[in-house]
Scaffold this active site. Structure first.
Site, PDB file in Angstrom:
ATOM      1  N   SER A 167      -5.154  -8.855  -2.376  1.00 59.01           N
ATOM      2  CA  SER A 167      -4.958  -9.087  -3.828  1.00 59.01           C
ATOM      3  C   SER A 167      -3.769 -10.008  -4.098  1.00 59.01           C
ATOM      4  CB  SER A 167      -4.830  -7.760  -4.593  1.00 59.01           C
ATOM      5  OG  SER A 167      -3.986  -6.822  -3.986  1.00 59.01           O
ATOM      6  N   GLY A 226       0.121  -4.173   7.031  1.00 58.38           N
ATOM      7  CA  GLY A 226       0.037  -2.730   7.305  1.00 58.38           C
ATOM      8  C   GLY A 226      -0.729  -1.924   6.272  1.00 58.38           C
ATOM      9  N   LYS A 227      -1.498  -2.585   5.417  1.00 62.49           N
ATOM     10  CA  LYS A 227      -2.200  -1.874   4.344  1.00 62.49           C
ATOM     11  C   LYS A 227      -3.201  -0.857   4.893  1.00 62.49           C
ATOM     12  CE  LYS A 227      -3.768  -5.754   2.660  1.00 62.49           C
ATOM     13  NZ  LYS A 227      -3.169  -6.658   3.663  1.00 62.49           N
ATOM     14  N   GLY A 238      -0.561  -6.878  -0.056  1.00 63.21           N
ATOM     15  CA  GLY A 238       0.326  -7.509   0.928  1.00 63.21           C
ATOM     16  C   GLY A 238      -0.475  -8.450   1.813  1.00 63.21           C
ATOM     17  N   LEU A 239       0.261  -9.198   2.614  1.00 66.66           N
ATOM     18  CA  LEU A 239      -0.371 -10.161   3.519  1.00 66.66           C
ATOM     19  C   LEU A 239      -1.298  -9.470   4.519  1.00 66.66           C
ATOM     20  CD1 LEU A 239       2.807 -12.272   4.444  1.00 66.66           C
ATOM     21  CD2 LEU A 239       0.894 -13.036   3.010  1.00 66.66           C
ATOM     22  N   SER A 240      -2.203 -10.228   5.097  1.00 66.40           N
ATOM     23  CA  SER A 240      -3.020  -9.708   6.193  1.00 66.40           C
ATOM     24  C   SER A 240      -2.071  -9.307   7.322  1.00 66.40           C
ATOM     25  CB  SER A 240      -3.979 -10.804   6.665  1.00 66.40           C
ATOM     26  OG  SER A 240      -4.750 -10.339   7.740  1.00 66.40           O
ATOM     27  N   GLY A 241      -2.262  -8.127   7.875  1.00 61.83           N
ATOM     28  CA  GLY A 241      -1.397  -7.668   8.973  1.00 61.83           C
ATOM     29  C   GLY A 241      -0.103  -7.022   8.515  1.00 61.83           C
TER      30      GLY A 241
HETATM   31  P1  ADP Z   1      -3.595  -5.084   6.888  1.00 66.30           P
HETATM   32  O1  ADP Z   1      -4.553  -4.001   6.495  1.00 66.30           O
HETATM   33  O2  ADP Z   1      -2.461  -5.240   5.911  1.00 66.30           O
HETATM   34  O3  ADP Z   1      -4.252  -6.382   7.226  1.00 66.30           O
HETATM   35  P2  ADP Z   1      -3.329  -3.601   9.335  1.00 66.30           P
HETATM   36  O4  ADP Z   1      -2.932  -2.208   8.921  1.00 66.30           O
HETATM   37  O5  ADP Z   1      -4.759  -3.862   9.682  1.00 66.30           O
HETATM   38  O6  ADP Z   1      -2.831  -4.618   8.212  1.00 66.30           O
HETATM   39  O7  ADP Z   1      -2.444  -4.078  10.559  1.00 66.30           O
HETATM   40  C1  ADP Z   1      -1.063  -3.850  10.627  1.00 66.30           C
HETATM   41  C2  ADP Z   1      -0.638  -3.833  12.097  1.00 66.30           C
HETATM   42  O8  ADP Z   1       0.777  -3.654  12.161  1.00 66.30           O
HETATM   43  C3  ADP Z   1      -1.273  -2.690  12.862  1.00 66.30           C
HETATM   44  O9  ADP Z   1      -1.575  -3.140  14.155  1.00 66.30           O
HETATM   45  C4  ADP Z   1      -0.150  -1.641  12.876  1.00 66.30           C
HETATM   46  O10 ADP Z   1      -0.246  -0.791  13.996  1.00 66.30           O
HETATM   47  C5  ADP Z   1       1.095  -2.510  12.948  1.00 66.30           C
HETATM   48  N1  ADP Z   1       2.314  -1.898  12.424  1.00 66.30           N
HETATM   49  C6  ADP Z   1       3.496  -1.896  13.080  1.00 66.30           C
HETATM   50  N2  ADP Z   1       4.440  -1.266  12.361  1.00 66.30           N
HETATM   51  C7  ADP Z   1       3.856  -0.846  11.218  1.00 66.30           C
HETATM   52  C8  ADP Z   1       4.328  -0.129  10.079  1.00 66.30           C
HETATM   53  N3  ADP Z   1       5.591   0.289   9.968  1.00 66.30           N
HETATM   54  N4  ADP Z   1       3.446   0.106   9.072  1.00 66.30           N
HETATM   55  C9  ADP Z   1       2.165  -0.320   9.165  1.00 66.30           C
HETATM   56  N5  ADP Z   1       1.658  -1.010  10.225  1.00 66.30           N
HETATM   57  C10 ADP Z   1       2.502  -1.269  11.251  1.00 66.30           C
END
Ligand code: ADP
Length: 183
Positions: A84, A16-17, A11-14
């Site tokens: 990815s 929630g991965k 998934g995209l950056s941010g």
């Molecule tokens: P990624 O690893 O995809 O770049 P992150 O997990 O680092 O994303 O960041 C996701 C952000 O979104 C975090 O700050 C997290 O707290 C927030 N967030 C809000 N709602 C959700 C949700 N339902 N699932 C996952 N993350 C969430």
């Protein structure tokens, strides 16, 4: 020995991965050995020589796939949190790593920009970072993922429950283990 498997979060950056990977670890850690392959962390070590061109992204993903394959083969639960962006690379991961569950961690780009947990979108939109996925680099959405979690609509626990349900349905977790980790 119980079978190893891989939860591949794309998934995209941010989107929630990493957040979902951390919660999955909490739920799964009592069951057996578990290893997280987080793209941001791996870029500080194993892939520290690589950038963000298509070639480098593919090489980065190829290294993660190689390690994940060995771990899963040895019975480990592998959780991969990696943008990815390319369908072809994800298909290769499924082919290489046994029992891979592809999870599309889905959130609209605007939501990811709003969250901007690492401040990277701000930099990408200001032109300070180039080749940023979703801004000036492609993200090829999965066409047929095993699981989709919509993180702008579900909370982390709901997403994790959906993923665990699928793993159990695929026969990769015993009824007993599954029951002990669902809430
Ligand atoms: P990624 O690893 O995809 O770049 P992150 O997990 O680092 O994303 O960041 C996701 C952000 O979104 C975090 O700050 C997290 O707290 C927030 N967030 C809000 N709602 C959700 C949700 N339902 N699932 C996952 N993350 C969430």
């Amino acid at each position: 020995m119980e079978q190893g498997f891989c939860i591949w979060l794309t998934g995209l950056s941010g989107s929630g991965k990493t957040t979902i990977a951390q919660e999955l670890v909490k739920r799964l850690e009592n069951s057996r050995f578990i290893e997280v392959m987080d793209g941001d962390e791996i870029r500080k070590g194993l892939s520290r020589d690589l950038g963000f061109s298509k070639e480098d992204r593919n090489e980065h993903n190829r290294r993660v796939i190689f390690c994940s394959k060995l771990l899963a083969r040895s019975g480990v639960i592998v959780i991969v949190a990696l943008i990815s962006p390319y369908r072809e690379t994800r298909a290769y991961a499924k082919e290489q790593i046994q029992n891979t569950i592809e999870v599309f961690v889905k959130a609209p780009l605007e939501v990811c920009i709003e969250r901007d947990p690492k401040g990277l979108y701000k930099k990408a939109l200001a032109g300070e970072i180039k080749n940023f996925t979703g801004i000036d680099d492609p993200y090829e959405e999965p066409l047929n993922p095993d699981v989709v979690v919509e993180t702008d609509k579900q909370d982390v626990n709901e997403s994790v429950n959906t993923i665990l349900f699928k793993i159990h349905a695929n026969g990769l977790l015993s009824d007993e283990a599954y029951e002990s980790m669902t809430k």
